[in-house]
Enzyme design. Sequence first.
Site, short mmCIF file in Angstrom:
data_model
loop_
_atom_site.label_atom_id
_atom_site.label_comp_id
_atom_site.label_asym_id
_atom_site.label_seq_id
_atom_site.Cartn_x
_atom_site.Cartn_y
_atom_site.Cartn_z
N VAL A 116 -0.83 6.21 4.41
CA VAL A 116 -0.14 5.58 5.54
C VAL A 116 1.12 4.86 5.04
CG1 VAL A 116 -0.29 3.88 7.40
CG2 VAL A 116 -2.29 5.26 6.83
N ASP A 167 2.20 -1.50 -4.52
CA ASP A 167 0.81 -1.02 -4.66
C ASP A 167 0.27 -1.56 -5.97
OD1 ASP A 167 -0.78 1.55 -3.17
OD2 ASP A 167 -1.53 1.01 -5.16
N GLY A 184 0.86 -1.18 0.00
CA GLY A 184 0.00 0.00 0.00
C GLY A 184 0.90 1.23 0.00
N ARG A 190 -2.76 9.34 20.88
CA ARG A 190 -3.80 10.38 20.85
C ARG A 190 -4.15 10.81 22.27
NH1 ARG A 190 -6.98 7.53 15.80
NH2 ARG A 190 -5.99 8.84 14.24
N ARG A 225 -15.28 1.97 10.77
CA ARG A 225 -14.21 1.09 10.29
C ARG A 225 -14.80 -0.24 9.79
NH1 ARG A 225 -12.47 3.38 15.03
NH2 ARG A 225 -10.66 4.73 14.89
N ASN A 242 -11.97 -4.79 2.34
CA ASN A 242 -10.58 -4.89 2.78
C ASN A 242 -10.16 -6.32 3.10
OD1 ASN A 242 -10.17 -2.23 2.31
ND2 ASN A 242 -10.07 -1.58 4.45
N GLY A 285 -0.24 4.32 -0.33
CA GLY A 285 -1.12 5.49 -0.12
C GLY A 285 -0.58 6.35 1.01
N HIS A 330 -9.61 -1.81 18.09
CA HIS A 330 -9.44 -0.47 17.52
C HIS A 330 -10.77 -0.05 16.90
CE1 HIS A 330 -7.47 2.93 15.73
NE2 HIS A 330 -7.69 2.52 14.49
O1 TXD Z 1 -4.62 2.57 13.44
C1 TXD Z 1 -4.72 2.05 12.37
N1 TXD Z 1 -4.50 0.76 12.24
C2 TXD Z 1 -5.08 2.85 11.20
C3 TXD Z 1 -5.54 2.14 10.01
C4 TXD Z 1 -4.86 4.24 11.12
C5 TXD Z 1 -5.03 4.92 9.95
C6 TXD Z 1 -5.46 4.28 8.72
N2 TXD Z 1 -5.89 2.93 8.90
C7 TXD Z 1 -6.24 2.13 7.72
O2 TXD Z 1 -5.10 1.94 6.88
C8 TXD Z 1 -7.26 2.75 6.80
O3 TXD Z 1 -8.57 2.62 7.31
C9 TXD Z 1 -7.05 1.92 5.55
O4 TXD Z 1 -7.71 0.67 5.65
C10 TXD Z 1 -5.53 1.68 5.54
C11 TXD Z 1 -4.78 2.58 4.55
O5 TXD Z 1 -5.09 3.93 4.79
P1 TXD Z 1 -4.50 5.07 3.83
O6 TXD Z 1 -4.91 6.37 4.41
O7 TXD Z 1 -3.07 4.82 3.52
O8 TXD Z 1 -5.37 4.80 2.51
P2 TXD Z 1 -5.00 5.24 1.00
O9 TXD Z 1 -4.21 6.51 1.01
O10 TXD Z 1 -6.27 5.18 0.24
O11 TXD Z 1 -4.02 4.09 0.50
C12 TXD Z 1 -4.40 2.77 0.32
C13 TXD Z 1 -3.55 2.21 -0.78
C14 TXD Z 1 -3.81 2.85 -2.16
O12 TXD Z 1 -2.61 3.38 -2.69
C15 TXD Z 1 -4.34 1.69 -3.00
O13 TXD Z 1 -3.96 1.76 -4.37
C16 TXD Z 1 -3.69 0.50 -2.30
O14 TXD Z 1 -3.82 0.79 -0.92
N3 TXD Z 1 -4.30 -0.79 -2.61
C17 TXD Z 1 -3.58 -1.90 -2.88
N4 TXD Z 1 -2.25 -2.10 -2.92
C18 TXD Z 1 -1.82 -3.36 -3.24
N5 TXD Z 1 -2.66 -4.38 -3.49
C19 TXD Z 1 -4.00 -4.21 -3.47
N6 TXD Z 1 -4.82 -5.24 -3.73
C20 TXD Z 1 -4.52 -2.92 -3.16
N7 TXD Z 1 -5.77 -2.40 -3.03
C21 TXD Z 1 -5.61 -1.09 -2.69
#
Ligand code: TXD
Length: 315
Positions: free
Chosen positions: A14, A34, A10, A152, A89, A96, A12, A176
């Site tokens: 995070v 990604d 990923g 937090r 969530r 997911n 994105g 969480h």
């Molecule tokens: O405390 C915690 N655990 C959390 C969790 C705190 C903050 C965010 N939290 C969760 O992390 C949030 O609810 C999401 O489920 C994930 C990722 O959050 P982010 O803010 O990074 O989301 P983005 O910016 O949308 O990025 C997700 C990326 C994006 O680039 C997609 O193209 C990619 O995931 N993606 C994939 N990559 C590889 N393989 C597959 N199948 C795929 N599907 C989506």
Amino acid sequence: MRKPKITVIGAGNVGATTAQRLAEGHLGDIVLVDVVDGVPQGKALDLYQAAPVVHHDGLLVGTNDYDATEGSDIIVMTAGLARKPGMSRDDLQDANAKVVAECVSRAVRKSRDSIIIMVTNPLDVMCEVARRVSGFPRERVIGMAGILDTARMRAFIAMELGVSTESVFALVLGGHGDSMVPMPRYTTVSGVPLPELLPKERIDAIVQRTAQGGGEIVKLLKTGSAYYAPAAGVYEMVDSIVRDRKKILPCAVYLQGELGLKDVFVGVPAKLGAKGMEGVFELKLTAEEKALLHKSASDVAAQSAKLPVDLGTVS
Ligand code: TXD
């Protein structure tokens, strides 16, 4: 001695922020994966081009497949959907679970001895997906959320008292989600218990704001959820593992009888070292605290029960 190799799935908000923190913290070589063509490659190159200025020697590689991840010591899983305003969530679960099952099975085929750090939401349920798909023992599937929830709470206390965040230690247990359990009794400012420093109504307000979690940030950002503090939480876990620091950190752990809970991922203080999750730090809880923790765990178990029976396994 070889440098640790860390895969971040990923690229994105995070994932990319985590890659930056890990590289700048000198924790190892990083592979960013990604599905979107060009994004992990572009972000990894951009991050590597910062290295001469911010001084680190970590390699950063971006890719859409898993070949370059081979032999990773740690897999940080951040791929998947993030919340938008109005979503819980749990609304992310079906979509997911598929992403996590696919990514974990592809990554684990290349790195069978790795340690998985789950970040994707709903966190505790996605840990269960990773545990089942990977077949890894509980020592090697750990969820990042407690450090964030705790951070937090520490930040809110520091704001309230006008003291350094570093002087504040806090504890949040449970899943969480909306039923997480902030623990004022185990929260201290330079060793002084919080109830001696703040009146009950101020503590209650902080507990409530902590339990809202990142909802406040989702509302402000409108397009996604928090990522700077979550990436910092992942950094602390990876740091404790690759440097074998044995820090006690609140993490989602698959409990096997500790705190009266079994076969469920819940946030508890755990020791993180070279072997991954090296032990649960048992706490004495009051009857009320125990009831709240068990309620939170039963919420996670109810959500996990909705997962498809066949998530696939790694052959
Ligand atoms: O405390 C915690 N655990 C959390 C969790 C705190 C903050 C965010 N939290 C969760 O992390 C949030 O609810 C999401 O489920 C994930 C990722 O959050 P982010 O803010 O990074 O989301 P983005 O910016 O949308 O990025 C997700 C990326 C994006 O680039 C997609 O193209 C990619 O995931 N993606 C994939 N990559 C590889 N393989 C597959 N199948 C795929 N599907 C989506």
